[in-house]
Design a protein around this motif. Structure first.
Motif, PDB file in Angstrom:
ATOM      1  N   GLY A   4      -5.151   4.001   6.473  1.00  0.00           N
ATOM      2  CA  GLY A   4      -5.700   3.370   5.278  1.00  0.00           C
ATOM      3  C   GLY A   4      -5.262   4.085   4.016  1.00  0.00           C
ATOM      4  N   PHE A   5      -5.320   5.424   4.036  1.00  0.00           N
ATOM      5  CA  PHE A   5      -4.908   6.197   2.862  1.00  0.00           C
ATOM      6  C   PHE A   5      -3.404   6.071   2.619  1.00  0.00           C
ATOM      7  CE2 PHE A   5      -9.024   8.417   3.235  1.00  0.00           C
ATOM      8  CZ  PHE A   5      -9.416   8.291   1.911  1.00  0.00           C
ATOM      9  N   LEU A   7      -1.651   3.455   3.322  1.00  0.00           N
ATOM     10  CA  LEU A   7      -1.468   2.121   2.735  1.00  0.00           C
ATOM     11  C   LEU A   7      -1.864   2.102   1.257  1.00  0.00           C
ATOM     12  CD1 LEU A   7      -2.809  -0.142   5.623  1.00  0.00           C
ATOM     13  CD2 LEU A   7      -0.472  -0.081   4.768  1.00  0.00           C
ATOM     14  N   ILE A   8      -2.934   2.852   0.931  1.00  0.00           N
ATOM     15  CA  ILE A   8      -3.376   2.875  -0.466  1.00  0.00           C
ATOM     16  C   ILE A   8      -2.359   3.589  -1.350  1.00  0.00           C
ATOM     17  CG2 ILE A   8      -5.008   4.088  -1.977  1.00  0.00           C
ATOM     18  CD1 ILE A   8      -7.223   2.987  -0.554  1.00  0.00           C
ATOM     19  N   LEU A   9      -1.847   4.710  -0.844  1.00  0.00           N
ATOM     20  CA  LEU A   9      -0.966   5.529  -1.670  1.00  0.00           C
ATOM     21  C   LEU A   9       0.474   5.018  -1.683  1.00  0.00           C
ATOM     22  CD1 LEU A   9      -2.410   9.004  -0.643  1.00  0.00           C
ATOM     23  CD2 LEU A   9      -2.824   7.762  -2.757  1.00  0.00           C
ATOM     24  N   ALA A  10       0.838   4.207  -0.707  1.00  0.00           N
ATOM     25  CA  ALA A  10       2.199   3.662  -0.669  1.00  0.00           C
ATOM     26  C   ALA A  10       2.387   2.666  -1.817  1.00  0.00           C
ATOM     27  CB  ALA A  10       2.437   2.963   0.659  1.00  0.00           C
ATOM     28  N   PRO A  11       3.616   2.558  -2.341  1.00  0.00           N
ATOM     29  CA  PRO A  11       3.852   1.594  -3.434  1.00  0.00           C
ATOM     30  C   PRO A  11       3.499   0.173  -3.009  1.00  0.00           C
ATOM     31  CG  PRO A  11       5.737   3.031  -3.144  1.00  0.00           C
ATOM     32  CD  PRO A  11       4.822   3.311  -2.005  1.00  0.00           C
ATOM     33  N   THR A  15       3.790  -2.269   0.585  1.00  0.00           N
ATOM     34  CA  THR A  15       2.639  -2.761   1.356  1.00  0.00           C
ATOM     35  C   THR A  15       2.503  -4.281   1.265  1.00  0.00           C
ATOM     36  OG1 THR A  15       1.194  -2.333  -0.526  1.00  0.00           O
ATOM     37  CG2 THR A  15       1.339  -0.610   1.136  1.00  0.00           C
TER      38      THR A  15
ATOM     39  N   ASP B  59      -7.386  -6.611   4.676  1.00  0.00           N
ATOM     40  CA  ASP B  59      -6.388  -6.210   3.673  1.00  0.00           C
ATOM     41  C   ASP B  59      -5.217  -7.174   3.620  1.00  0.00           C
ATOM     42  OD1 ASP B  59      -7.341  -4.047   2.286  1.00  0.00           O
ATOM     43  OD2 ASP B  59      -6.792  -2.618   3.846  1.00  0.00           O
ATOM     44  N   MET B  65      -3.215  -3.678  -0.070  1.00  0.00           N
ATOM     45  CA  MET B  65      -3.333  -3.107   1.274  1.00  0.00           C
ATOM     46  C   MET B  65      -3.997  -1.733   1.195  1.00  0.00           C
ATOM     47  SD  MET B  65      -2.121  -5.177   3.553  1.00  0.00           S
ATOM     48  CE  MET B  65      -1.878  -4.138   4.972  1.00  0.00           C
ATOM     49  N   GLY B  66      -4.920  -1.466   2.098  1.00  0.00           N
ATOM     50  CA  GLY B  66      -5.507  -0.136   2.201  1.00  0.00           C
ATOM     51  C   GLY B  66      -6.999  -0.056   1.937  1.00  0.00           C
ATOM     52  N   PRO B  67      -7.486  -0.582   0.783  1.00  0.00           N
ATOM     53  CA  PRO B  67      -8.899  -0.382   0.446  1.00  0.00           C
ATOM     54  C   PRO B  67      -9.878  -0.856   1.517  1.00  0.00           C
ATOM     55  CG  PRO B  67      -7.725  -1.233  -1.432  1.00  0.00           C
ATOM     56  CD  PRO B  67      -6.763  -1.258  -0.297  1.00  0.00           C
ATOM     57  N   THR B  69      -9.257  -1.440   4.735  1.00  0.00           N
ATOM     58  CA  THR B  69      -9.094  -0.707   5.990  1.00  0.00           C
ATOM     59  C   THR B  69     -10.010   0.515   5.967  1.00  0.00           C
ATOM     60  OG1 THR B  69      -6.777  -1.390   6.048  1.00  0.00           O
ATOM     61  CG2 THR B  69      -7.398   0.407   7.500  1.00  0.00           C
ATOM     62  N   ILE B  70     -10.025   1.200   4.829  1.00  0.00           N
ATOM     63  CA  ILE B  70     -10.859   2.401   4.704  1.00  0.00           C
ATOM     64  C   ILE B  70     -12.337   2.030   4.640  1.00  0.00           C
ATOM     65  CG2 ILE B  70     -11.437   4.316   3.163  1.00  0.00           C
ATOM     66  CD1 ILE B  70      -8.459   4.470   2.496  1.00  0.00           C
ATOM     67  N   LYS B 116      -5.707   2.089  -6.397  1.00  0.00           N
ATOM     68  CA  LYS B 116      -4.435   1.411  -6.101  1.00  0.00           C
ATOM     69  C   LYS B 116      -3.804   0.880  -7.392  1.00  0.00           C
ATOM     70  CE  LYS B 116      -1.675  -0.604  -2.932  1.00  0.00           C
ATOM     71  NZ  LYS B 116      -0.875   0.063  -1.948  1.00  0.00           N
TER      72      LYS B 116
END
Lengths: 248, 164
Positions: A4-5, A7-11, A15, B59, B65-67, B69-70, B116
């Motif tokens: 998850g992190f 995915l968040i930090l990737a550009p 994503t 997501d 993407m990401g928020p 999922t966490i 993000k």
């Protein structure tokens, strides 16, 4: 959690490929689902296809009138020098089909089947039935996300047809947008046309974007108008859109 | 846990959420309902895995993407551990669990969206509350068909009444 992190930090452009891949794989069930929900009576604003044609021609006439007005202004400014108005001259108009439509309280966006392969880029204007409906926000090779001007995160510079005053129009969801901070000294009426302002490199001529559906004094600031604008075409019924690529 | 059936269920919920339900102004969050369902009716490790998987699916149809999922993973895990202490079996309790989880997960996803650097995310707190409310109302009614599909016995943990 780690994924998850990452995915968040990737550009976002990396994503987004996951999201676009999902839409591409399941485009048929998504489209069918959207069409079923859009066919519900509560979403209908315009009655039939003949209305759509009338609206398309009305918008086209509005654009021509605006072009004519701007051309006349230039003629006056340049002491009678004739100047041909360059209505999207040299621009590439890329037609795209709509893969999915999302119009709700929180989101107003389309996924279209054109991408960077066809020259699409972020911030390009998208038109349907001769009126602007939004801008491109994300692009992959073969898909693009169009944020409609009624989306809550959309801000777009506009001017009202009768006046030359420019203001920001912000989406409020529910297929509507508000024009902000327009003083009541400016004359505004229900039914007035709203035009998207020129944006160098993206839009060389003002184009109709919506119609004023409600105009009243703001409850909190009586010196400014509370103006509600709705799209100049029924977005729920369009099948295809056109992307304006000013510098192909 | 029957993972094949789980995948089909989550896929159908994702497609329904992104397609059919996307144009309704009033809509429940199907994926969050299933998050609570698996937290309530699965063992802890399965609930944690399913929470992150459902978050990833959310997501795929969300703004970034990401928020989710966490946030789904975190609160799904918390709910699974909470369920070891407090049984959430009655429909009103399930509705309350869905409502609270939806508000917490929605708020965290909203804040993570800011990280993000999504400009001015479209979802607001009132939207989160509305979604949580409708999810809470609809959710418990989806538990029974979901349990049938997943071949989960909803009464297996019920204590036997002692008769004299």
């Amino acid at each position: 959690m780690l994924a998850g992190f990452i995915l968040i930090l990737a550009p976002q452009q990396w994503t987004n490929k996951f999201q676009f891949a999902f839409i591409r794989i399941f485009r048929w069930p998504l489209k069918i689902g959207s069409e079923i929900s859009l066919a519900s009576p509560t979403q209908q604003q315009f009655s039939d296809s003949s209305d759509q044609t009338i609206i398309r021609y009305e918008n086209h006439i509005a654009n021509l009138e605006q072009s004519l007005e701007q051309a006349n202004q230039k003629i006056n400014q340049l002491s009678g020098l004739r100047n041909r108005f360059p209505l999207l001259k040299g621009a590439k108009l890329e037609t795209a089909d709509i893969s999915t439509v999302t119009i709700s309280d929180t989101q107003a966006e389309l996924i279209i089947n054109r991408g960077t392969d066809e020259g699409l880029m972020s911030n390009q204007f998208v038109i349907a039935n001769n009126s602007i409906i939004g801008t491109i926000t994300e692009v992959s090779n073969r898909l693009a996300r169009v944020k409609l001007f009624t989306d809550k995160s959309s801000n777009i510079a506009v001017k009202l047809g009768k006046s030359e005053v420019k203001r920001v129009m912000r989406g409020i969801g529910n297929n509507s947008a508000k024009i902000l901070n327009l003083q009541t000294k400016h004359k505004v009426e229900t039914g007035d046309r709203v035009f998207a302002c020129k944006k160098p490199g993206l839009l060389d001529v003002p184009m109709i974007i919506g119609i004023v559906t409600q105009c009243k004094r703001d409850d909190q600031q009586p010196s400014v108008w509370d103006i509600t604008v709705q799209p100049a075409c029924d977005i729920t019924k369009i099948d295809s859109v056109t992307v304006i690529i000013m510098n192909p | 846990m029957r993972w094949y059936r789980f995948a089909v269920l989550v896929l159908i919920a994702t497609i329904l959420q992104a397609g059919f339900l996307s144009n309704f102004s009033i809509k429940p969050d199907l994926l969050l309902i299933f998050l609570v369902f698996f937290a309530v009716y699965s063992n802890t490790s399965e609930a944690i895995i399913s929470s992150f998987t459902i978050g990833f699916a959310a997501d795929l149809i969300g703004p970034a993407m990401g928020p989710q999922t966490i946030s789904f993973g975190l609160f799904g895990t918390a709910l699974a551990y909470l369920h070891r202490v407090i049984a959430i079996r009655k429909m009103p309790y399930q509705a309350l669990a869905i409502f609270i989880t939806s508000i917490l997960a929605g708020t965290l996803a909203y804040l993570l969206n800011l990280i993000k650097s999504e400009p001015n995310p479209a979802i607001t707190y009132s939207d989160i509350f509305k979604t949580a409310f409708y999810s809470g109302i609809v959710g418990p009614f989806l538990f029974l068909p979901s349990a049938w599909w997943m071949r989960i016995k909803t009464t297996r943990f019920r204590r036997n009444r002692v008769t004299r």
